[in-house]
Design a protein around this motif. Structure first.
Motif, PDB file in Angstrom:
ATOM      1  N   UNK A 148      -1.376  -7.104  -0.325  1.00 57.88           N
ATOM      2  CA  UNK A 148      -1.686  -7.815   0.909  1.00 57.88           C
ATOM      3  C   UNK A 148      -2.835  -7.150   1.632  1.00 57.88           C
ATOM      4  N   UNK A 149      -2.615  -6.806   2.889  1.00 64.59           N
ATOM      5  CA  UNK A 149      -3.658  -6.232   3.728  1.00 64.59           C
ATOM      6  C   UNK A 149      -3.813  -4.739   3.422  1.00 64.59           C
ATOM      7  N   UNK A 150      -5.069  -4.268   3.364  1.00 65.47           N
ATOM      8  CA  UNK A 150      -5.332  -2.840   3.178  1.00 65.47           C
ATOM      9  C   UNK A 150      -4.794  -2.300   1.875  1.00 65.47           C
ATOM     10  N   UNK A 151      -5.029  -3.002   0.781  1.00 69.83           N
ATOM     11  CA  UNK A 151      -4.450  -2.634  -0.510  1.00 69.83           C
ATOM     12  C   UNK A 151      -4.839  -1.226  -0.951  1.00 69.83           C
ATOM     13  N   UNK A 152      -6.068  -0.808  -0.640  1.00 67.26           N
ATOM     14  CA  UNK A 152      -6.501   0.521  -1.091  1.00 67.26           C
ATOM     15  C   UNK A 152      -5.630   1.621  -0.497  1.00 67.26           C
ATOM     16  N   UNK A 153      -5.172   1.433   0.743  1.00 68.90           N
ATOM     17  CA  UNK A 153      -4.335   2.442   1.394  1.00 68.90           C
ATOM     18  C   UNK A 153      -2.899   2.426   0.865  1.00 68.90           C
ATOM     19  N   UNK A 154      -2.518   1.328   0.200  1.00 67.41           N
ATOM     20  CA  UNK A 154      -1.152   1.207  -0.300  1.00 67.41           C
ATOM     21  C   UNK A 154      -0.982   1.807  -1.693  1.00 67.41           C
ATOM     22  N   UNK A 155      -2.079   2.244  -2.298  1.00 69.94           N
ATOM     23  CA  UNK A 155      -2.030   2.758  -3.671  1.00 69.94           C
ATOM     24  C   UNK A 155      -1.971   4.281  -3.652  1.00 69.94           C
ATOM     25  N   UNK A 156      -1.036   4.832  -4.415  1.00 72.93           N
ATOM     26  CA  UNK A 156      -0.851   6.282  -4.485  1.00 72.93           C
ATOM     27  C   UNK A 156      -0.862   6.715  -5.945  1.00 72.93           C
ATOM     28  N   UNK A 157      -1.050   8.019  -6.202  1.00 70.37           N
ATOM     29  CA  UNK A 157      -0.951   8.509  -7.585  1.00 70.37           C
ATOM     30  C   UNK A 157       0.391   8.177  -8.230  1.00 70.37           C
ATOM     31  N   UNK A 158       1.468   8.222  -7.455  1.00 68.75           N
ATOM     32  CA  UNK A 158       2.789   7.898  -7.995  1.00 68.75           C
ATOM     33  C   UNK A 158       2.866   6.432  -8.421  1.00 68.75           C
ATOM     34  N   UNK A 159       2.246   5.561  -7.648  1.00 65.21           N
ATOM     35  CA  UNK A 159       2.221   4.144  -8.009  1.00 65.21           C
ATOM     36  C   UNK A 159       1.443   3.927  -9.302  1.00 65.21           C
ATOM     37  N   UNK A 160       0.282   4.546  -9.400  1.00 67.68           N
ATOM     38  CA  UNK A 160      -0.541   4.412 -10.610  1.00 67.68           C
ATOM     39  C   UNK A 160       0.235   4.903 -11.824  1.00 67.68           C
ATOM     40  N   UNK A 161       0.905   6.042 -11.692  1.00 62.90           N
ATOM     41  CA  UNK A 161       1.667   6.598 -12.809  1.00 62.90           C
ATOM     42  C   UNK A 161       2.805   5.670 -13.214  1.00 62.90           C
ATOM     43  N   UNK A 162       3.484   5.065 -12.222  1.00 59.00           N
ATOM     44  CA  UNK A 162       4.591   4.171 -12.534  1.00 59.00           C
ATOM     45  C   UNK A 162       4.102   2.920 -13.253  1.00 59.00           C
ATOM     46  N   UNK A 163       3.008   2.351 -12.782  1.00 54.95           N
ATOM     47  CA  UNK A 163       2.464   1.150 -13.424  1.00 54.95           C
ATOM     48  C   UNK A 163       2.047   1.448 -14.864  1.00 54.95           C
ATOM     49  N   UNK A 164       1.415   2.582 -15.068  1.00 50.60           N
ATOM     50  CA  UNK A 164       0.989   2.934 -16.425  1.00 50.60           C
ATOM     51  C   UNK A 164       2.182   3.155 -17.341  1.00 50.60           C
ATOM     52  N   UNK A 165       3.240   3.750 -16.810  1.00 50.87           N
ATOM     53  CA  UNK A 165       4.428   3.973 -17.640  1.00 50.87           C
ATOM     54  C   UNK A 165       5.096   2.650 -17.988  1.00 50.87           C
ATOM     55  N   UNK A 166       5.108   1.721 -17.058  1.00 50.53           N
ATOM     56  CA  UNK A 166       5.670   0.400 -17.341  1.00 50.53           C
ATOM     57  C   UNK A 166       4.899  -0.284 -18.459  1.00 50.53           C
ATOM     58  N   UNK A 167       3.569  -0.230 -18.359  1.00 49.86           N
ATOM     59  CA  UNK A 167       2.730  -0.884 -19.366  1.00 49.86           C
ATOM     60  C   UNK A 167       2.866  -0.216 -20.731  1.00 49.86           C
ATOM     61  N   UNK A 168       3.031   1.078 -20.724  1.00 50.41           N
ATOM     62  CA  UNK A 168       3.057   1.835 -21.982  1.00 50.41           C
ATOM     63  C   UNK A 168       4.416   1.787 -22.665  1.00 50.41           C
ATOM     64  N   UNK A 169       5.483   1.841 -21.888  1.00 49.58           N
ATOM     65  CA  UNK A 169       6.802   2.069 -22.473  1.00 49.58           C
ATOM     66  C   UNK A 169       7.795   0.917 -22.334  1.00 49.58           C
ATOM     67  N   UNK A 170       7.677   0.145 -21.262  1.00 46.29           N
ATOM     68  CA  UNK A 170       8.793  -0.735 -20.941  1.00 46.29           C
ATOM     69  C   UNK A 170       8.451  -2.218 -20.843  1.00 46.29           C
ATOM     70  N   UNK A 171       7.364  -2.534 -20.175  1.00 46.50           N
ATOM     71  CA  UNK A 171       7.163  -3.890 -19.678  1.00 46.50           C
ATOM     72  C   UNK A 171       6.254  -4.702 -20.599  1.00 46.50           C
TER      73      UNK A 171
END
Length: 202
Positions: free
Chosen positions: A83-106
Motif C-alpha cells: 500500500x502506502x510507503x512500501x519501501x518503508x514496509x520492507x525489512x531484511x527479515x521480510x526479504x529473507x522470508x519471501x526468498x525462503x518461500x520461493x525456494x523451499x515451500x511456495x
C-alpha cells in the motif's frame, strides 16, 4: 512455469504496514464466493504478518492477522499486500522470508497494489512481467532493471501474478479462478458481485 493445481489451494495474504484494505478485500472475496458457488472448498486462506502482530491498513483500520508468517509453511501461493510507503514496509527479515518461500515451500507468488516492489526487491520478479500501482511504475522500472514493469491492470506470468491497486485484484483473482476451475465459475462470481465486466490484462 505452470504448476499443477491442487484440489484445494491454501493462500497466504502477507499484510505489509499501510496496505490498502480495498485491494485485500478484492483479492479475498472472489475466493469465498468460489467456494460458495462450487459447493466445496476450492480455496483456503490466511492473513499473515511477519511477526504475527496487528497491521495498520492505509485507511487507519488495524487488522489482526490469522498467523505469524515466520511460523507458517505449505502455502500453494503467497500474495504480498502492499500500500502506502512500501519501501518503508520492507525489512531484511521480510526479504529473507519471501526468498525462503520461493525456494523451499511456495509454488506461486503474487502481489497486489504496491506489493510487487517487495517481490522485486527480493529478486523474485527478475525476468518476469509484473503490474504495480501506477504511482510506482516509473520508479520501479528504474530501481529494478531486470523486472519488466507493465502498464496492465494485472499480469499473469507463469507462477507470478501481480496487480495494480484499487479493484484490480478482483479482475486478477477472477482470471486465476477461471484458469484453475473454468470460466463458467469466474463468470458466476462476477455476476454475484454485480460486476459488469471482468477486465483483461490490457
Amino acid at each position: 512455469m505452470e504448476t499443477e493445481v491442487p484440489v484445494c489451494q491454501t493462500i497466504g495474504f502477507l499484510l505489509l504496514d499501510q496496505f490498502t484494505l480495498i485491494s485485500l478485500s478484492c483479492a479475498v472475496e472472489p475466493l469465498r464466493m468460489a467456494n460458495q458457488l462450487a459447493g466445496e472448498e476450492l480455496y483456503r486462506w490466511q492473513t499473515l504478518s511477519l511477526d504475527g502482530q496487528p497491521v495498520w491498513a492505509s485507511d487507519g483500520v488495524s487488522v489482526t492477522p490469522d498467523a505469524c508468517a515466520q511460523d507458517q509453511r505449505g502455502f500453494d501461493a503467497v500474495i504480498v499486500c502492499g500500500g502506502v510507503g512500501i519501501q518503508q514496509a520492507i525489512s531484511p527479515a521480510l526479504i529473507a522470508w519471501l526468498r525462503s518461500q520461493a525456494r523451499l515451500y511456495c509454488k506461486r507468488l503474487g502481489a497486489i497494489c504496491t506489493g510487487s516492489w517487495a517481490l522485486a526487491q527480493a529478486g523474485l520478479l527478475d525476468g518476469f512481467q509484473c503490474s504495480v500501482h501506477w504511482e510506482l511504475m516509473a520508479s520501479m522500472q528504474e530501481a529494478f532493471t531486470r523486472v519488466k514493469v507493465s502498464s496492465s491492470v494485472f499480469t499473469l506470468d507463469g507462477n507470478r501474478f501481480t496487480s495494480s491497486g484499487g479493484t484490480a485484484p478482483l479482475d486478477m483473482m477472477l482470471h486465476l479462478i477461471g484458469r484453475d476451475h473454468g470460466h463458467t465459475l469466474s463468470a458466476a462470481i462476477s455476476q454475484m458481485f454485480v460486476y459488469e465486466r471482468i477486465r483483461n490484462e490490457r
